[in-house]
Design an enzyme around this catalytic site. Structure first.
Site, PDB file in Angstrom:
ATOM      1  N   LYS A 282       0.839  -1.197   0.000  1.00 34.85           N
ATOM      2  CA  LYS A 282       0.000   0.000   0.000  1.00 34.85           C
ATOM      3  C   LYS A 282       0.876   1.249   0.000  1.00 34.85           C
ATOM      4  O   LYS A 282       1.956   1.255   0.595  1.00 34.85           O
ATOM      5  CB  LYS A 282      -0.907   0.023   1.239  1.00 34.85           C
ATOM      6  CG  LYS A 282      -1.987  -1.035   1.249  1.00 34.85           C
ATOM      7  CD  LYS A 282      -2.843  -0.922   2.509  1.00 34.85           C
ATOM      8  CE  LYS A 282      -3.879  -2.015   2.563  1.00 34.85           C
ATOM      9  NZ  LYS A 282      -4.913  -1.869   1.528  1.00 34.85           N
ATOM     10  N   ARG A 356     -10.710 -11.163  -0.510  1.00 31.24           N
ATOM     11  CA  ARG A 356     -11.550 -12.079  -1.282  1.00 31.24           C
ATOM     12  C   ARG A 356     -10.953 -13.492  -1.316  1.00 31.24           C
ATOM     13  O   ARG A 356     -11.673 -14.472  -1.473  1.00 31.24           O
ATOM     14  CB  ARG A 356     -11.762 -11.528  -2.693  1.00 31.24           C
ATOM     15  CG  ARG A 356     -10.519 -11.412  -3.541  1.00 31.24           C
ATOM     16  CD  ARG A 356     -10.698 -10.475  -4.727  1.00 31.24           C
ATOM     17  NE  ARG A 356     -10.797  -9.093  -4.288  1.00 31.24           N
ATOM     18  CZ  ARG A 356     -11.004  -8.062  -5.107  1.00 31.24           C
ATOM     19  NH1 ARG A 356     -11.150  -8.265  -6.403  1.00 31.24           N
ATOM     20  NH2 ARG A 356     -11.085  -6.833  -4.642  1.00 31.24           N
TER      21      ARG A 356
END
Length: 508
Positions: A282, A356
């Site tokens: 990130k 996910r």
């Protein structure tokens, strides 16, 4: 935890540190709300004028403090705004009462007892006021040095006791409403504690230990799959995400069963105890709050325990997919292919699309028990925040009626949500030349793409919904209503309500 009681005492004679009243926004100025008649009478019926002189308008979230009238045993009156005066013959809605109670409880930190004289017409109002007060009084100060009281809120202990004036202590409905408010609020606040705990103290193993302790306390069956068990079972998604961390992943199964249950619900929560993004690191400024990326698992954990405490006549299984997403020499790389628990292969194009992957394994595990419905909860995509903002979560699913029921339940309990589609044309973007599918698709509509990915791992014929709580799960702004700064525990009350409706036979 703040104590909650029902009281038939009159406001003037009650020994308390403050009397809380409601004030609404009328067409010609502030209007004193029902419940405060004794206080208004002590001001010779001129309380509304006094409040207006002090700048009060009755707007939602507004607070006005004034000295209690002569003869009152409480020294302070706290007027909280309820928003617009209801239309003729209508009552104040429960969410307005919940928010007002939360504002008052937070403002009264440092006091021992407050009497809430807010509009109270039935047990539902009592439950809403109680819930708002307990959630509003919440504070997380475990890591602060507050002198004599380690649980103090900014140097002040949370409000110790709330007495609801106008309540009916011997009425079964009122008692049940207060008991429900306490159970749900305590578990929601436990979820907030978990979300706020620094990641150096809450890794997957530590989270699993918290779940085990709570399960033992409340008669919930628990199973924890560690790294060896995950490897043996072939949980490639969870293992792939956790591969880069020294703290190994876990899959926790919590099973609450009722002998009178006719339905079975499965709740699945994303539990990334810290998300660095992995190899797809990130950028600066996006890491600081990533301890909250386990909010979905905290929500599911709290909802299962609340269902057990309430003795709901429905079987509820919670699946906590726990991992820490870190970059290292052993971390999953972009381009790697993972074989999931379902047997499908996934090409990992971005290791920051990790939620996910852990959910996929847990969804397939949940599907093997063939529950009547599955709901997963996750801080899944920044795209959902862009779509719906910081206070509303998105709802997707493979059944429109179930999606609508979840939306209605969320709105009923005061958790803003919005139904979102799963457009079939977006599925093609996840086609991979190497694997069965990729973990990324088209950039536009990214929140919907994530939902389509998850749908691939739901068992055939099983009703399923996905709650993307990325926006409201962690409040980086100032507190409002009964919502604190930091972890919010959003969607706990929605899941509990869905469990209640299912138990009552009012859902499917």
């Amino acid at each position: 935890m703040t104590a909650l009681t029902l009281s038939t005492a009159a406001a003037p004679g009650l020994r308390a540190d403050a009397i809380v009243i409601g004030v609404a926004k009328g067409a010609k100025g502030p209007v004193v709300a029902p419940g405060a008649e004794a206080v208004d009478k002590a001001y010779d019926g001129k309380l509304a004028g006094v409040l207006e002189t002090l700048g009060a308008s009755g707007a939602e979230g507004e607070m006005t403090k004034l000295p209690a009238p002569s003869g009152f045993k409480a020294p302070l009156v706290l007027a909280v705004g309820l928003g617009a005066v209801p239309e003729k013959d209508a009552d104040y809605d429960t969410e307005s009462l919940r928010k007002a109670a939360g504002v008052a409880a937070r403002a009264l930190a440092g006091t021992k007892k407050a009497a809430f004289a807010l509009p109270l017409t039935d047990a539902a109002d009592a439950g809403a006021i109680g819930e708002g007060a307990l959630l509003g009084a919440y504070s997380f100060d475990a890591y602060k040095d507050n002198g004599k009281d380690p649980k103090a809120k900014n140097g002040k202990a949370p409000l110790a006791e709330v007495a609801l004036l106008g309540g009916k202590p011997r009425d079964k409905a009122y008692k049940a409403a207060i008991e429900r408010a306490a159970a749900v609020s305590e578990e929601l606040n436990r979820a907030r504690d978990l979300i706020n705990t620094p990641p150096n103290d809450l890794n997957p193993e530590a989270f699993a230990a918290v779940a085990q302790a709570a399960a033992k306390e409340h008669g919930i069956k628990v199973q924890v799959l560690d790294v060896k068990a995950l490897e043996k079972g072939g949980y490639g998604g969870i293992l792939g995400v956790g591969a880069g961390s020294a703290a190994g992943p876990r899959l926790v199964k919590l099973s609450y069963t009722s002998s009178k249950a006719k339905k079975h619900l499965a709740f699945v929560g994303k539990g990334i105890t810290y998300d660095s993004g992995g190899i797809s690191l990130k950028p600066a400024g996006h890491n600081e709050t990533m301890k909250c990326d386990m909010s979905g698992a905290a929500t599911v954990f709290a909802a299962v325990v609340a269902a057990a405490r309430l003795g709901l006549e429905v079987n509820v299984t919670g699946w906590l997919a726990l991992a820490e997403n870190m970059p290292s020499g052993s971390a999953t790389r972009p381009g790697d292919v993972l074989r999931m628990y379902s047997g499908k292969t996934v090409e990992v194009l971005n290791t920051d699309a990790e939620g996910r992957l852990v959910l996929a394994d847990a969804l397939w595990a949940a599907s093997q028990e063939k529950p009547d419905a599955i709901v997963d909860v996750a801080t899944l995509t920044g795209a959902m925040v862009l779509a719906l903002g910081n206070r509303t979560f998105g709802i997707m699913g493979n059944d429109d009626a179930f999606r609508s029921a979840l939306h209605e339940a969320a709105e009923e309990v005061g958790e803003p949500a919005w139904p979102m589609p799963l457009p079939e044309h977006l599925r093609k973007g996840m086609d991979s030349p190497t694997a069965d599918l990729a973990n990324m698709g088209e950039r536009m509509g990214g929140g919907l793409v994530a939902g389509l990915f998850l749908r691939e791992f739901v068992g055939e014929g099983i009703t399923w919904a996905h709650l993307d709580i990325a926006g409201p799960a962690f409040n980086e702004g100032g507190p409002f209503g009964y919502t604190p700064k930091g972890g919010t525990g959003t969607a706990v009350r929605t899941l509990v309500r869905i469990a209640e409706l299912t138990a009552a036979g009012d859902l499917g």
